[in-house]
Design a protein around this motif. Structure first.
Motif, PDB file in Angstrom:
ATOM      1  N   GLY A 169      41.913  20.033   0.302  1.00 14.77           N
ATOM      2  CA  GLY A 169      42.225  20.705   1.149  1.00 14.77           C
ATOM      3  C   GLY A 169      41.525  21.557   0.748  1.00 14.77           C
ATOM      4  N   PRO A 170      41.779  23.086   0.299  1.00 14.09           N
ATOM      5  CA  PRO A 170      41.349  24.545  -0.028  1.00 14.09           C
ATOM      6  C   PRO A 170      40.987  23.884  -1.129  1.00 14.09           C
ATOM      7  CG  PRO A 170      44.453  24.650  -0.476  1.00 14.09           C
ATOM      8  CD  PRO A 170      43.958  22.975  -0.102  1.00 14.09           C
ATOM      9  N   ALA A 171      40.206  25.043  -1.274  1.00 17.24           N
ATOM     10  CA  ALA A 171      38.799  25.511  -2.099  1.00 17.24           C
ATOM     11  C   ALA A 171      38.370  26.036  -3.082  1.00 17.24           C
ATOM     12  CB  ALA A 171      37.633  24.241  -2.171  1.00 17.24           C
ATOM     13  N   ILE A 172      37.468  27.400  -3.085  1.00 17.19           N
ATOM     14  CA  ILE A 172      36.979  28.362  -3.709  1.00 17.19           C
ATOM     15  C   ILE A 172      35.779  28.371  -2.606  1.00 17.19           C
ATOM     16  CG2 ILE A 172      37.439  27.351  -5.680  1.00 17.19           C
ATOM     17  CD1 ILE A 172      34.853  27.609  -6.413  1.00 17.19           C
ATOM     18  N   GLY A 173      35.259  29.799  -3.038  1.00 20.45           N
ATOM     19  CA  GLY A 173      34.335  30.550  -1.567  1.00 20.45           C
ATOM     20  C   GLY A 173      35.327  30.919  -0.545  1.00 20.45           C
ATOM     21  N   SER A 174      34.115  30.198   0.560  1.00 20.97           N
ATOM     22  CA  SER A 174      34.332  30.134   1.680  1.00 20.97           C
ATOM     23  C   SER A 174      35.210  29.398   2.047  1.00 20.97           C
ATOM     24  CB  SER A 174      32.912  30.507   2.458  1.00 20.97           C
ATOM     25  OG  SER A 174      31.867  29.236   2.948  1.00 20.97           O
ATOM     26  N   VAL A 175      35.814  28.593   1.867  1.00 20.64           N
ATOM     27  CA  VAL A 175      36.520  27.418   1.584  1.00 20.64           C
ATOM     28  C   VAL A 175      37.763  27.813   0.907  1.00 20.64           C
ATOM     29  CG1 VAL A 175      35.249  25.835   3.788  1.00 20.64           C
ATOM     30  CG2 VAL A 175      35.101  25.567   0.649  1.00 20.64           C
ATOM     31  N   GLY A 176      38.322  28.824   0.536  1.00 22.34           N
ATOM     32  CA  GLY A 176      39.436  29.588  -0.323  1.00 22.34           C
ATOM     33  C   GLY A 176      40.749  28.864   0.569  1.00 22.34           C
ATOM     34  N   PRO A 177      41.329  29.652  -0.244  1.00 23.11           N
ATOM     35  CA  PRO A 177      43.075  28.497   0.088  1.00 23.11           C
ATOM     36  C   PRO A 177      43.027  29.531   1.402  1.00 23.11           C
ATOM     37  CG  PRO A 177      43.154  28.896  -2.347  1.00 23.11           C
ATOM     38  CD  PRO A 177      41.501  29.669  -1.545  1.00 23.11           C
ATOM     39  N   SER A 178      43.045  31.266   1.753  1.00 23.76           N
ATOM     40  CA  SER A 178      42.436  31.689   2.777  1.00 23.76           C
ATOM     41  C   SER A 178      41.824  31.407   4.244  1.00 23.76           C
ATOM     42  CB  SER A 178      42.619  33.294   2.193  1.00 23.76           C
ATOM     43  OG  SER A 178      43.842  33.817   0.742  1.00 23.76           O
ATOM     44  N   TYR A 179      41.163  30.705   3.800  1.00 22.02           N
ATOM     45  CA  TYR A 179      40.024  30.453   4.504  1.00 22.02           C
ATOM     46  C   TYR A 179      40.215  29.413   5.472  1.00 22.02           C
ATOM     47  CZ  TYR A 179      37.989  34.469   2.489  1.00 22.02           C
ATOM     48  OH  TYR A 179      38.042  35.664   1.933  1.00 22.02           O
ATOM     49  N   ASN A 180      38.842  28.480   5.719  1.00 22.30           N
ATOM     50  CA  ASN A 180      39.595  26.939   6.548  1.00 22.30           C
ATOM     51  C   ASN A 180      37.911  26.984   6.632  1.00 22.30           C
ATOM     52  OD1 ASN A 180      38.795  28.165   9.087  1.00 22.30           O
ATOM     53  ND2 ASN A 180      40.773  28.202   9.726  1.00 22.30           N
ATOM     54  N   PHE A 181      37.723  25.569   7.553  1.00 26.81           N
ATOM     55  CA  PHE A 181      36.351  24.836   7.613  1.00 26.81           C
ATOM     56  C   PHE A 181      35.802  24.570   8.698  1.00 26.81           C
ATOM     57  CE2 PHE A 181      36.215  22.110   3.254  1.00 26.81           C
ATOM     58  CZ  PHE A 181      38.012  22.703   3.127  1.00 26.81           C
ATOM     59  N   ALA A 182      36.262  25.754   9.736  1.00 22.71           N
ATOM     60  CA  ALA A 182      35.735  25.965  11.216  1.00 22.71           C
ATOM     61  C   ALA A 182      34.370  26.969  11.345  1.00 22.71           C
ATOM     62  CB  ALA A 182      36.756  27.409  12.138  1.00 22.71           C
ATOM     63  N   HIS A 183      34.107  27.359  10.612  1.00 28.41           N
ATOM     64  CA  HIS A 183      32.751  28.446  10.360  1.00 28.41           C
ATOM     65  C   HIS A 183      31.833  26.833   9.720  1.00 28.41           C
ATOM     66  CE1 HIS A 183      34.401  28.607   5.814  1.00 28.41           C
ATOM     67  NE2 HIS A 183      32.439  27.967   5.386  1.00 28.41           N
ATOM     68  N   ILE A 184      32.040  25.461   8.917  1.00 25.79           N
ATOM     69  CA  ILE A 184      30.900  25.100   9.076  1.00 25.79           C
ATOM     70  C   ILE A 184      30.261  24.279  10.176  1.00 25.79           C
ATOM     71  CG2 ILE A 184      30.415  22.859   7.477  1.00 25.79           C
ATOM     72  CD1 ILE A 184      32.461  24.034   6.023  1.00 25.79           C
ATOM     73  N   PRO A 185      28.758  23.381   9.784  1.00 30.50           N
ATOM     74  CA  PRO A 185      28.119  23.911  11.495  1.00 30.50           C
ATOM     75  C   PRO A 185      27.974  22.333  10.965  1.00 30.50           C
ATOM     76  CG  PRO A 185      26.741  24.677   9.793  1.00 30.50           C
ATOM     77  CD  PRO A 185      27.666  24.623   9.192  1.00 30.50           C
ATOM     78  N   GLY A 186      28.068  21.548  12.651  1.00 30.24           N
ATOM     79  CA  GLY A 186      28.522  19.798  12.896  1.00 30.24           C
ATOM     80  C   GLY A 186      28.129  19.130  12.046  1.00 30.24           C
ATOM     81  N   PHE A 187      26.863  18.928  11.382  1.00 35.83           N
ATOM     82  CA  PHE A 187      26.736  18.079   9.888  1.00 35.83           C
ATOM     83  C   PHE A 187      27.418  18.224   9.197  1.00 35.83           C
ATOM     84  CE2 PHE A 187      24.056  16.463   6.932  1.00 35.83           C
ATOM     85  CZ  PHE A 187      23.536  15.688   7.118  1.00 35.83           C
ATOM     86  N   GLY A 188      27.528  19.622   8.589  1.00 37.69           N
ATOM     87  CA  GLY A 188      28.138  19.678   7.232  1.00 37.69           C
ATOM     88  C   GLY A 188      29.798  18.604   7.339  1.00 37.69           C
ATOM     89  N   LYS A 189      30.080  19.107   8.852  1.00 40.35           N
ATOM     90  CA  LYS A 189      31.942  18.530   8.828  1.00 40.35           C
ATOM     91  C   LYS A 189      31.620  16.803   9.320  1.00 40.35           C
ATOM     92  CE  LYS A 189      34.000  22.599  11.512  1.00 40.35           C
ATOM     93  NZ  LYS A 189      32.862  23.311  12.298  1.00 40.35           N
ATOM     94  N   TRP A 190      30.805  16.355   9.888  1.00 41.78           N
ATOM     95  CA  TRP A 190      30.645  15.353  10.131  1.00 41.78           C
ATOM     96  C   TRP A 190      30.839  14.650   8.039  1.00 41.78           C
ATOM     97  CZ3 TRP A 190      32.335  12.118  13.425  1.00 41.78           C
ATOM     98  CH2 TRP A 190      31.816  12.546  14.514  1.00 41.78           C
ATOM     99  N   PHE A 191      29.390  14.657   7.787  1.00 39.40           N
ATOM    100  CA  PHE A 191      29.621  15.111   6.403  1.00 39.40           C
ATOM    101  C   PHE A 191      30.685  14.896   5.044  1.00 39.40           C
ATOM    102  CE2 PHE A 191      27.667  16.170   1.632  1.00 39.40           C
ATOM    103  CZ  PHE A 191      27.356  15.152   1.606  1.00 39.40           C
ATOM    104  N   LEU A 192      31.133  16.052   5.709  1.00 42.13           N
ATOM    105  CA  LEU A 192      32.682  15.746   4.819  1.00 42.13           C
ATOM    106  C   LEU A 192      33.187  15.708   4.978  1.00 42.13           C
ATOM    107  CD1 LEU A 192      32.542  19.839   4.309  1.00 42.13           C
ATOM    108  CD2 LEU A 192      31.795  18.335   2.684  1.00 42.13           C
TER     109      LEU A 192
END
Lengths: 482, 482
Positions: free
Chosen positions: B434-457
């Motif tokens: 779920g959470p990770a580090i950096g811009s996807v750390g516990p205080s953030y989320n995955f909204a900012h990732i571009p579309g292709f990145g979301k499909w890939f993840l």
């Protein structure tokens, strides 16, 4: 029981060599009227004398050398030579701190090339030559080690390369270590001479040519210039160095066979072909993307990409451009390259091409085994199937490598480095490369790392250079049970 | 030839289930007068109808299901349920973008818990319950998959756990998948009920208790609150969730035996003991260092350390504190925890404790083998020796895991993420955390990732959830050769 006398005898001999080699740069210092002549003369002769005394005192020893003696000699050899080799830098004052001097010398003998020097050009010529010579000697050591000694000790799946060259002497180049060493050293020496000649043709002076030939052939990467090879604004020099880095990163048994007219080995040797493919592929991707980004003209884009890729894959560590300022994706790619390594039996360090190749092949076999659980699917390499124990040895090597990398990263972060720099410093030390990413990127050096961190990274350089297992075994309790 | 009709029949059944489950939250939406009742009712019944039609049309199929059919059903099952499951979010407009909705739903069914929601509290109760239910259903799926189906398919060394519990029914809990599933689901259901009760005792309302019990037992980590569990300022609630995360991360066959009075399995099961040791050790180190740093009083330091460690090791991903602001070393430790994973046969994802344990054991055996090349040194686990093919399967799993992680990091950096965030997003997706580090750390989320990145993840979440091989096999050419 270890054969202590024999161990001491060999170590004494190595110290003697160390001392003699320190004095090799004196002619240059005399020519350039540098201030390090007396220091090189006194520390060199004192070191040689200590070595000679140890050697003579332990002359009468049992001839038999066992595996465990072998591990100890090899590990101790690198450590003792670095301990003594650091002294001239401290006494001269160009590296006043012994920790720094030891780091620099270990980085030399392990052919890593990570440096703590902030002003390389300020060092006198004799010391600079000694610094480059530590790498050249380290390279000589590693060739014999990887092609003549480690196969006998059964380290890291290295048995493989001895048997990998086809021909009449199929099992070994030559059964005796001494003969193998002599033959390989002649090649090493000839290639070094050839590079000196070509660099001078390109306009480099004799001193710089000798130094750079020493550190190219060792895939070491120490330069006499703070800006590394970027200092020399000559495409010819860049290409010469690229070619010799490639040669130094190649299994030296291939050179041996090619020099004897057996060119067919180049076609049948899978590691060599994969080595070229990897370098070529990464270079093309980087060169094309740099050109598209408007980095430079096609030739410069290609040359800068090729130089950096060859330098990092062969674990040399020279620099003509800073990949860190190219962008985040390039940073990741060059960080990953730290884990590739040269060919086995070369002077290159790291995981090594052959291990990657076998791991990839084994992974695909494993997928096939899942689909056909009852079929026997061997891993084939150079037209014969690889025994299971070599595969498990390589897998274990890889796991230990990752484990040490992870543990090392934690240690370096506790020393105060940020995440990326911690990862980079550990990966580059373990892989014997030199530059890394973050605060130890190509434009920086290792001077700012706290003392403990420098000793720790020195240990990692040694572990990486000795294919991990040599050091791991000495640390393992079952080694010391008789 | 694949048994297409049978595959379609099972998929049809799953789609029907998917549709029915969507409507489960309607009572809550009615109670809270939310605006999603009609949407849940219409999309739910439409989905169920589509499923029913497919199911009925393919009723007459060959009974025999082969391995390859199994791989396809499992992979397709997760994909199709996410494809349909995403629809209510889009139609309601709370997640207007289908890519985002698919990411959220796949993150649910794979029990990952990575979210793209910036204001969770704004969602109506019915949709929130559906979101939590995707995780609970995913958890149910994974228990059957890992304990009843994957062992038959021979995936990822999973054969091991079926045989790991001692007792009269040594080989399998119960020979038939259906019976195994029923028994394990009863345990899953009972634990969920128990947690709901305890959370309500701690002062949580019924709705939040149900949701959090669903996502705890699935080691999913979706919360009904933007601040995750930090929203609930109650040590009691924190400890209840810690206990249930621990239970959910444990092999469910152990629960089965313990419920039948066989407590001895807890003492003999090496994976379970190692699991507790790992969690305990990391927690103590972090708690003590936090306390020394003056982070908080001893109890809070301990609780925050324990909660975060348990949450990340079990791959749940709930948060009561942000380890990223604790410092660089903590960031590294929590990044590394992303690679641990829960116990095999639990709802936890990742590499899994048992694989680490066997890799460590095998590495030490390998060192011993170097010292004693002629000795046979087996790897022992739960008092019997582990067959070589399981060890190589686990080694291959680990290599593929690293390979996909490395490749994924490059892809995410090309999508525009910085190095650390790219590594973190890939590791947390592959490990279903779920959470990770950096811009996807516990205080953030995955909204900012571009579309292709979301499909890939999303693909990575699926690969991780299905123990890599299920997906890798489908992508491999030899799978499709008859």
């Amino acid at each position: 029981m270890l054969n202590y006398k024999l161990i001491a005898n060999i170590i004494g001999f190595l110290i003697m060599l160390d001392g003699l080699a320190m004095m090799a740069g004196i002619p240059f210092s005399l020519y350039y009227s540098d201030n390090d002549v007396n220091i090189l003369l006194s520390t060199g002769s004192a070191t040689a004398l200590i070595g000679l005394i140890i050697y003579l005192l332990t002359r009468r020893h049992e001839k038999e050398i066992r595996k465990r003696d072998g591990y100890i000699v090899v590990s101790l050899g690198w450590i003792v030579m670095s301990l003594f080799g650091a002294i001239p830098f401290v006494i001269h004052g160009s590296i006043p701190n012994y920790t720094d001097a030891f780091f620099e010398t270990m980085s030399g003998f392990t052919t890593t090339g990570a440096s703590i020097l902030n002003d390389i050009e300020s060092l006198p010529h004799g010391l600079l030559l000694w610094r480059s010579l530590t790498q050249w000697l380290g390279g000589m050591g590693i060739i014999v080690l990887s092609l003549a000694i480690l196969p006998i000790l059964g380290i890291g799946g290295m048995q493989l390369f001895v048997a990998e060259v086809p021909g009449p002497t199929k099992d070994k180049i030559h059964p005796r270590i001494r003969e193998t060493a002599k033959r390989l050293w002649i090649i090493y020496f000839l290639l070094t001479i050839a590079e000196i000649g070509l660099l001078m043709t390109g306009g480099m002076d004799l001193f710089d040519s000798v130094n750079h030939a020493f550190t190219t052939m060792a895939t070491g990467g120490f330069s006499t210039k703070q800006a590394s090879i970027a200092h020399f604004d000559s495409p010819f020099i860049h290409y010469v160095i690229i070619v010799f880095m490639l040669l130094a990163g190649t299994n030296f048994t291939l050179h041996y066979y090619v020099l004897h007219g057996k060119f067919s080995v180049l076609k049948t040797n899978e590691e060599f072909k994969f080595y070229l493919k990897v370098i070529f592929t990464i270079t093309i991707v980087i060169a094309v993307s740099l050109f598209i980004k408007g980095y430079a003209n096609p030739e410069t884009s290609f040359r800068d990409a090729l130089f950096q890729v060859v330098s990092m894959v062969t674990t040399t560590g020279y620099v003509t451009a800073d990949y860190e300022i190219w962008g985040s994706s390039y940073q990741i790619i060059f960080f990953l390259i730290l884990f590739i390594g040269g060919c086995a039996g070369s002077t290159g360090g790291g995981v090594k091409i052959v291990r990657h190749l076998l791991l990839i092949k084994n992974s695909f076999s494993e997928l096939k085994r899942l689909i056909h659980p009852r079929a026997i699917i061997p891993v084939r390499f150079n037209e014969s199937s690889v025994p299971g124990d070599i595969i498990s040895n390589i897998l274990a090597f890889f796991l230990f490598y990752i484990f040490i990398f992870v543990l090392g990263t934690i240690v370096m972060s506790l020393v105060g480095m940020d995440f990326l720099s911690a990862m980079g410093s550990v990966a580059t030390s373990l892989g014997n490369v030199g530059p890394a990413i973050g605060s130890v990127g190509p434009s920086y050096n290792f001077a700012h790392i706290p003392g403990f961190g420098k000793w720790f990274l020195s240990l990692l350089m040694l572990m990486g250079r000795l294919e991990l297992f040599t050091i791991l075994l000495i640390f393992s309790p079952s080694f010391w049970k008789s």
